[in-house]
Design a protein around this motif. Structure first.
Motif, short mmCIF file in Angstrom:
data_model
loop_
_atom_site.label_atom_id
_atom_site.label_comp_id
_atom_site.label_asym_id
_atom_site.label_seq_id
_atom_site.Cartn_x
_atom_site.Cartn_y
_atom_site.Cartn_z
N GLY A 219 0.79 -0.86 -0.09
CA GLY A 219 -0.04 -0.01 -0.26
C GLY A 219 0.84 1.07 -0.04
N LYS A 220 2.19 1.14 0.07
CA LYS A 220 2.92 2.21 0.11
C LYS A 220 3.03 2.64 -1.24
CE LYS A 220 7.84 4.09 1.09
NZ LYS A 220 9.37 3.44 0.90
N LEU A 221 2.71 4.09 -1.15
CA LEU A 221 3.14 4.76 -2.92
C LEU A 221 4.59 5.41 -3.06
CD1 LEU A 221 2.50 7.23 -4.75
CD2 LEU A 221 2.68 8.86 -3.01
N ILE A 222 5.02 4.46 -4.05
CA ILE A 222 6.54 4.22 -4.39
C ILE A 222 6.63 4.85 -6.01
CG2 ILE A 222 6.08 1.95 -3.98
CD1 ILE A 222 6.12 0.88 -6.56
N ALA A 223 5.01 5.96 -6.16
CA ALA A 223 5.94 6.04 -7.46
C ALA A 223 4.38 6.99 -7.81
CB ALA A 223 5.83 5.20 -8.62
N GLY A 224 4.21 8.36 -9.14
CA GLY A 224 2.86 8.18 -9.51
C GLY A 224 3.33 9.00 -11.07
N LEU A 225 2.37 8.66 -11.83
CA LEU A 225 1.56 8.90 -12.91
C LEU A 225 1.44 9.97 -13.12
CD1 LEU A 225 1.64 6.23 -15.40
CD2 LEU A 225 -0.01 6.55 -15.09
N SER A 226 1.73 10.76 -14.69
CA SER A 226 1.32 12.15 -14.83
C SER A 226 0.52 12.33 -16.00
CB SER A 226 1.72 13.26 -14.42
OG SER A 226 3.17 12.85 -14.69
N ILE A 227 -0.44 13.14 -16.40
CA ILE A 227 -0.33 13.88 -17.44
C ILE A 227 -0.49 14.67 -17.47
CG2 ILE A 227 -1.98 14.16 -20.07
CD1 ILE A 227 -3.76 11.80 -18.60
N SER A 228 0.70 15.34 -18.76
CA SER A 228 1.30 16.22 -18.96
C SER A 228 0.93 17.50 -20.31
CB SER A 228 2.83 16.85 -18.56
OG SER A 228 3.60 16.53 -17.31
N ALA A 229 0.01 18.38 -20.63
CA ALA A 229 -0.39 18.90 -21.49
C ALA A 229 -0.29 20.77 -21.54
CB ALA A 229 -1.61 18.49 -21.98
N PRO A 230 0.09 21.31 -22.60
CA PRO A 230 -0.41 22.40 -23.01
C PRO A 230 -1.32 22.99 -22.11
CG PRO A 230 0.41 21.32 -24.88
CD PRO A 230 0.12 20.47 -23.77
N ALA A 231 -1.06 23.94 -21.57
CA ALA A 231 -2.62 24.55 -20.49
C ALA A 231 -3.47 24.05 -21.35
CB ALA A 231 -2.62 26.08 -19.81
N ASP A 232 -4.24 24.78 -22.35
CA ASP A 232 -5.49 24.72 -22.89
C ASP A 232 -5.99 23.33 -23.17
OD1 ASP A 232 -2.85 24.46 -24.95
OD2 ASP A 232 -4.39 26.08 -26.42
N ARG A 233 -5.43 22.30 -23.55
CA ARG A 233 -5.07 21.25 -23.99
C ARG A 233 -5.74 20.32 -22.33
NH1 ARG A 233 -2.99 20.14 -29.76
NH2 ARG A 233 -2.38 21.87 -30.49
N LEU A 234 -5.36 20.03 -21.96
CA LEU A 234 -5.85 19.71 -20.27
C LEU A 234 -6.66 19.02 -20.34
CD1 LEU A 234 -3.33 17.44 -18.97
CD2 LEU A 234 -4.13 18.95 -17.01
N GLN A 235 -7.71 17.73 -20.22
CA GLN A 235 -9.00 18.12 -20.73
C GLN A 235 -9.18 17.05 -18.43
OE1 GLN A 235 -10.51 15.93 -23.40
NE2 GLN A 235 -9.30 17.31 -24.88
N GLU A 236 -10.84 17.84 -18.19
CA GLU A 236 -11.13 17.15 -17.24
C GLU A 236 -11.00 15.71 -16.77
OE1 GLU A 236 -10.36 18.49 -13.98
OE2 GLU A 236 -9.11 20.01 -14.98
N GLU A 237 -11.80 15.73 -18.34
CA GLU A 237 -12.53 14.04 -18.31
C GLU A 237 -10.87 12.54 -18.67
OE1 GLU A 237 -13.28 15.49 -22.46
OE2 GLU A 237 -13.03 16.47 -20.14
N TRP A 238 -10.11 13.15 -18.35
CA TRP A 238 -8.64 12.87 -18.55
C TRP A 238 -8.61 11.93 -17.02
CZ3 TRP A 238 -5.33 16.22 -21.98
CH2 TRP A 238 -5.55 15.49 -23.70
N THR A 239 -9.35 12.53 -16.09
CA THR A 239 -8.64 12.68 -14.42
C THR A 239 -9.31 10.84 -14.23
OG1 THR A 239 -9.39 14.62 -13.90
CG2 THR A 239 -8.67 12.99 -11.45
N GLU A 240 -10.46 10.30 -14.66
CA GLU A 240 -11.41 9.21 -14.73
C GLU A 240 -9.60 8.36 -14.92
OE1 GLU A 240 -14.64 5.95 -14.51
OE2 GLU A 240 -14.81 8.09 -15.16
N ASP A 241 -9.83 8.27 -16.39
CA ASP A 241 -8.36 7.58 -17.74
C ASP A 241 -7.01 7.45 -16.63
OD1 ASP A 241 -10.87 6.96 -19.38
OD2 ASP A 241 -9.69 8.78 -20.26
N LEU A 242 -6.92 8.31 -15.61
CA LEU A 242 -5.68 8.44 -15.70
C LEU A 242 -5.91 7.35 -14.14
CD1 LEU A 242 -2.70 9.98 -14.83
CD2 LEU A 242 -3.99 11.89 -13.53
N MET A 243 -6.79 8.08 -12.87
CA MET A 243 -6.53 7.16 -11.76
C MET A 243 -6.76 5.62 -11.88
SD MET A 243 -8.46 9.51 -9.49
CE MET A 243 -8.06 9.08 -7.97
#
Length: 258
Positions: A219-243
């Motif tokens: 259960g230990k946090l060992i890494a993080g996964l992130s999406i990086s995008a130009p500020a006007d292209r990051l979409q909120e609906e990606w949150t669920e896909d990311l998680m």
């Protein structure tokens, strides 16, 4: 393991299947189990179960607690620890990262914590995917200015967060950087509540990121996964896909959600 071919259907595959049936049955019991009980729950003849269990005892995969009762052996723990030590978060993550990149067409980063910074250890991107934000593998960034860094700070004790702030001075890179401890603490509280961390142009103007946690079998946090995008292209609906993707990687590393 000796294969008993004298009994009907005693092929190597069938013996392995029976062996696994016995191990799976033993795994269901917290206490030692009798031969009679194991025979009943597996459907194996007592003599067949007894022969296989004896061989498993010799190999330390099963222990004979007292006459006629059995439990899983320490050799399984040893083998499990070897498997765990060889698991690579990069190997576990890369196929999932590529799938997320294909869906978002933005760079997907894998990062770990080293002291007061995150280090980018892998990425998924394509030169044919148009405008992207590509972080260099091996690159570093302060924890409080990055989405993944905030994930790591969010699991620290309040005293540790204050110590981090004192060590680093919460130095900023631009007008959006969080340089105030109270504001950072509020941000970390939001991360804990949502499970997703964000960088709203705090590290680099024009770049936004969102991040989710990757955990190991403890259960230990060992890494993080992130999406990086130009500020006007990051979409909120990606949150669920990311998680979901971060959770899939965690499951591949043996994580069992509570």
């Amino acid at each position: 393991m000796k294969i008993d071919r004298s009994e009907p259907g005693g092929t190597s595959i069938q013996v392995i299947e029976r062996l696994m049936t016995l191990l799976d049955a033993l795994a269901e019991y917290p206490d030692p189990v009798s031969l009679k009980e194991l025979s009943a729950v597996t459907g194996l003849h007592p003599s067949t179960a007894h022969r296989i269990l004896n061989d498993l005892v010799l190999k330390r995969l099963v222990e004979r607690s007292e006459p006629g009762t059995y439990r899983l052996g320490m050799r399984l723990l040893e083998l499990g620890n070897i498997v765990k030590s060889r698991l690579s978060v990069r190997e576990a993550a890369i196929d999932f990262m590529r799938a997320l990149h294909r869906k978002t067409h933005q760079t997907v980063n894998l990062s770990v914590r080293q002291s007061d910074e995150i280090v980018y250890i892998d990425r998924a991107f394509s030169e044919r995917s148009g405008m992207q934000v590509v972080r260099a593998v091996g690159g570093r960034a302060p924890l409080h200015l990055t989405s993944i860094g905030k994930l790591f700070l969010s699991v620290d004790e309040p005293k540790a967060v204050r110590a981090y702030a004192a060590r680093t001075g919460l130095a900023g890179h631009n007008k959006n950087s969080i340089t105030d401890l109270a504001k950072l603490e509020r941000e970390l509280s939001a991360v804990r509540a949502s499970g997703c961390a964000r960088d709203n142009e705090e590290l680099e103007l024009g770049v936004r990121c969102m991040a989710a946690a990757i955990r190991d079998d403890t259960g230990k946090l060992i890494a993080g996964l992130s999406i990086s995008a130009p500020a006007d292209r990051l979409q909120e609906e990606w949150t669920e896909d990311l998680m979901q993707t971060a959770n899939q990687i965690s499951l591949a590393l043996g994580y069992i959600p509570s």
